[in-house]
Design a protein around this motif. Structure first.
Motif, PDB file in Angstrom:
ATOM      1  N   HIS A  81      20.203 -43.845   1.751  1.00  0.00           N
ATOM      2  CA  HIS A  81      21.566 -44.582   1.983  1.00  0.00           C
ATOM      3  C   HIS A  81      21.381 -46.276   2.095  1.00  0.00           C
ATOM      4  CE1 HIS A  81      23.732 -41.053   2.786  1.00  0.00           C
ATOM      5  NE2 HIS A  81      22.810 -40.735   3.594  1.00  0.00           N
ATOM      6  N   ILE A  82      22.346 -47.017   1.363  1.00  0.00           N
ATOM      7  CA  ILE A  82      22.231 -48.279   1.511  1.00  0.00           C
ATOM      8  C   ILE A  82      23.339 -48.873   2.260  1.00  0.00           C
ATOM      9  CG2 ILE A  82      22.266 -50.285  -0.142  1.00  0.00           C
ATOM     10  CD1 ILE A  82      20.989 -48.352  -2.302  1.00  0.00           C
ATOM     11  N   LEU A  83      23.383 -49.569   3.315  1.00  0.00           N
ATOM     12  CA  LEU A  83      24.530 -50.159   3.977  1.00  0.00           C
ATOM     13  C   LEU A  83      24.569 -51.516   4.066  1.00  0.00           C
ATOM     14  CD1 LEU A  83      23.925 -48.147   7.397  1.00  0.00           C
ATOM     15  CD2 LEU A  83      25.223 -47.494   5.517  1.00  0.00           C
ATOM     16  N   SER A  84      25.732 -52.237   3.855  1.00  0.00           N
ATOM     17  CA  SER A  84      25.824 -53.737   3.793  1.00  0.00           C
ATOM     18  C   SER A  84      25.612 -54.091   5.208  1.00  0.00           C
ATOM     19  CB  SER A  84      27.422 -53.641   3.614  1.00  0.00           C
ATOM     20  OG  SER A  84      27.605 -55.272   3.694  1.00  0.00           O
ATOM     21  N   LEU A  85      24.877 -55.119   5.272  1.00  0.00           N
ATOM     22  CA  LEU A  85      24.645 -55.725   6.447  1.00  0.00           C
ATOM     23  C   LEU A  85      25.816 -56.752   7.011  1.00  0.00           C
ATOM     24  CD1 LEU A  85      20.930 -56.500   6.229  1.00  0.00           C
ATOM     25  CD2 LEU A  85      22.120 -54.828   7.714  1.00  0.00           C
ATOM     26  N   THR A  86      26.880 -57.028   6.203  1.00  0.00           N
ATOM     27  CA  THR A  86      27.893 -57.720   6.833  1.00  0.00           C
ATOM     28  C   THR A  86      28.489 -57.394   7.974  1.00  0.00           C
ATOM     29  OG1 THR A  86      28.453 -58.283   4.310  1.00  0.00           O
ATOM     30  CG2 THR A  86      30.155 -58.731   5.920  1.00  0.00           C
ATOM     31  N   PRO A  87      28.764 -56.169   8.387  1.00  0.00           N
ATOM     32  CA  PRO A  87      29.375 -55.593   9.432  1.00  0.00           C
ATOM     33  C   PRO A  87      28.380 -56.316  10.833  1.00  0.00           C
ATOM     34  CG  PRO A  87      29.781 -54.033   8.139  1.00  0.00           C
ATOM     35  CD  PRO A  87      28.614 -54.942   7.472  1.00  0.00           C
ATOM     36  N   PHE A  88      27.234 -56.242  10.553  1.00  0.00           N
ATOM     37  CA  PHE A  88      26.414 -56.585  11.586  1.00  0.00           C
ATOM     38  C   PHE A  88      25.858 -58.116  11.562  1.00  0.00           C
ATOM     39  CE2 PHE A  88      24.891 -52.334  10.011  1.00  0.00           C
ATOM     40  CZ  PHE A  88      25.362 -51.640  11.024  1.00  0.00           C
ATOM     41  N   ARG A  89      26.243 -58.926  10.802  1.00  0.00           N
ATOM     42  CA  ARG A  89      25.934 -60.299  10.902  1.00  0.00           C
ATOM     43  C   ARG A  89      26.246 -61.070  12.290  1.00  0.00           C
ATOM     44  NH1 ARG A  89      27.883 -62.223   5.686  1.00  0.00           N
ATOM     45  NH2 ARG A  89      25.978 -61.345   4.955  1.00  0.00           N
ATOM     46  N   ARG A  90      27.412 -60.852  12.746  1.00  0.00           N
ATOM     47  CA  ARG A  90      27.732 -61.552  13.808  1.00  0.00           C
ATOM     48  C   ARG A  90      26.974 -61.190  15.021  1.00  0.00           C
ATOM     49  NH1 ARG A  90      30.143 -60.592  18.228  1.00  0.00           N
ATOM     50  NH2 ARG A  90      31.124 -58.520  17.257  1.00  0.00           N
ATOM     51  N   ILE A  91      27.035 -59.803  15.234  1.00  0.00           N
ATOM     52  CA  ILE A  91      26.447 -59.022  16.210  1.00  0.00           C
ATOM     53  C   ILE A  91      24.945 -59.428  16.408  1.00  0.00           C
ATOM     54  CG2 ILE A  91      25.927 -56.902  17.343  1.00  0.00           C
ATOM     55  CD1 ILE A  91      28.476 -55.841  16.054  1.00  0.00           C
ATOM     56  N   VAL A  92      24.243 -59.314  15.247  1.00  0.00           N
ATOM     57  CA  VAL A  92      22.729 -59.634  15.013  1.00  0.00           C
ATOM     58  C   VAL A  92      22.464 -61.028  15.486  1.00  0.00           C
ATOM     59  CG1 VAL A  92      20.809 -59.800  13.660  1.00  0.00           C
ATOM     60  CG2 VAL A  92      22.300 -57.667  13.520  1.00  0.00           C
ATOM     61  N   LYS A  93      23.230 -62.159  14.770  1.00  0.00           N
ATOM     62  CA  LYS A  93      22.927 -63.299  15.373  1.00  0.00           C
ATOM     63  C   LYS A  93      23.356 -63.671  16.678  1.00  0.00           C
ATOM     64  CE  LYS A  93      25.051 -67.803  14.416  1.00  0.00           C
ATOM     65  NZ  LYS A  93      26.285 -68.746  13.756  1.00  0.00           N
ATOM     66  N   ASP A  94      24.284 -63.200  17.333  1.00  0.00           N
ATOM     67  CA  ASP A  94      24.549 -63.229  18.661  1.00  0.00           C
ATOM     68  C   ASP A  94      23.328 -62.458  19.646  1.00  0.00           C
ATOM     69  OD1 ASP A  94      26.997 -64.695  18.040  1.00  0.00           O
ATOM     70  OD2 ASP A  94      28.371 -62.944  18.677  1.00  0.00           O
ATOM     71  N   TYR A  95      23.075 -61.337  19.039  1.00  0.00           N
ATOM     72  CA  TYR A  95      21.998 -60.602  19.910  1.00  0.00           C
ATOM     73  C   TYR A  95      20.582 -61.574  19.585  1.00  0.00           C
ATOM     74  CZ  TYR A  95      18.766 -56.740  21.349  1.00  0.00           C
ATOM     75  OH  TYR A  95      18.046 -56.190  21.992  1.00  0.00           O
ATOM     76  N   TYR A  96      20.369 -61.925  18.640  1.00  0.00           N
ATOM     77  CA  TYR A  96      19.102 -62.739  18.512  1.00  0.00           C
ATOM     78  C   TYR A  96      19.076 -64.068  19.460  1.00  0.00           C
ATOM     79  CZ  TYR A  96      15.267 -65.226  16.477  1.00  0.00           C
ATOM     80  OH  TYR A  96      13.877 -65.865  16.195  1.00  0.00           O
ATOM     81  N   MET A  97      20.325 -64.905  19.534  1.00  0.00           N
ATOM     82  CA  MET A  97      20.382 -65.884  20.281  1.00  0.00           C
ATOM     83  C   MET A  97      20.421 -65.525  21.864  1.00  0.00           C
ATOM     84  SD  MET A  97      23.344 -67.983  18.119  1.00  0.00           S
ATOM     85  CE  MET A  97      24.188 -68.500  19.750  1.00  0.00           C
ATOM     86  N   ILE A  98      20.797 -64.403  22.298  1.00  0.00           N
ATOM     87  CA  ILE A  98      21.018 -64.068  23.678  1.00  0.00           C
ATOM     88  C   ILE A  98      19.416 -63.725  24.029  1.00  0.00           C
ATOM     89  CG2 ILE A  98      21.772 -61.596  23.560  1.00  0.00           C
ATOM     90  CD1 ILE A  98      23.577 -62.528  26.143  1.00  0.00           C
ATOM     91  N   CYS A  99      18.673 -62.771  23.080  1.00  0.00           N
ATOM     92  CA  CYS A  99      17.480 -62.361  23.195  1.00  0.00           C
ATOM     93  C   CYS A  99      16.549 -63.658  23.340  1.00  0.00           C
ATOM     94  CB  CYS A  99      16.815 -61.646  22.149  1.00  0.00           C
ATOM     95  SG  CYS A  99      17.299 -60.006  22.102  1.00  0.00           S
TER      96      CYS A  99
END
Length: 161
Positions: A81-99
């Motif tokens: 399965h191939i999934l676009s990462l676009t729906p994750f972009r904001r969440i991952v960016k925010d998650y990385y910053m808070i980590c």
């Protein structure tokens, strides 16, 4: 019991793409813990593949897409399965910053400050896990705890991608 559906609808191996390099010690620790926890306890079954597991999973990135290559324990292909990462972009960016804030806080902040940051971190992690479950819906059945551990690995791939 061996051979039961519960023992078959699970992952027995998780591999990250070999092109993923080393990262910070904190990220490497998160990756190792997520893989260990995922293998220890998970619920994972490609839709329309009733009782034919257990499974092996290889996660990789290509052109801003998450690739989930699923194989049987004997290495025969099941599905990719191939999934676009676009729906994750904001969440991952925010998650990385808070980590980053969390790891810094562990070194120098008060317990109440660490707890407040950790609550935000867990909230973002839950949001990303739910997004992953939604994106896998109709493709791969996972429970929330499995989605949480997979989301951690998606973050590691994204941080290195």
């Amino acid at each position: 019991m061996p051979g039961t559906d519960q023992n078959r609808a699970r992952l027995v191996d998780v591999e990250l793409d070999e092109t993923i390099g080393r990262s910070t010690p904190d990220v490497e620790h998160e990756r190792a813990v997520a893989i260990f926890d995922l293998i220890e306890e998970n619920s994972f079954r490609p839709v329309n593949d009733e009782g034919c597991g257990p499974y092996r999973l290889k996660l990789s990135l290509a052109e801003s897409r998450l690739i989930l290559a699923v194989k049987r324990e004997n290495d025969s292909d099941v599905v990719t399965h191939i999934l676009s990462l676009t729906p994750f972009r904001r969440i991952v960016k925010d998650y990385y910053m808070i980590c980053e804030s969390y790891y810094e806080a562990i070194r120098s902040s008060t317990p109440s400050q660490i707890e407040a940051i950790d609550m935000g971190r867990r909230g973002l992690h839950n949001e990303g896990s739910q997004t992953l479950m939604d994106r896998l819906s109709g493709k791969i059945d996972v429970d929330f705890d499995t989605a949480r551990r997979l989301f951690t690995l998606v973050c590691v791939l994204h941080w290195r991608g």
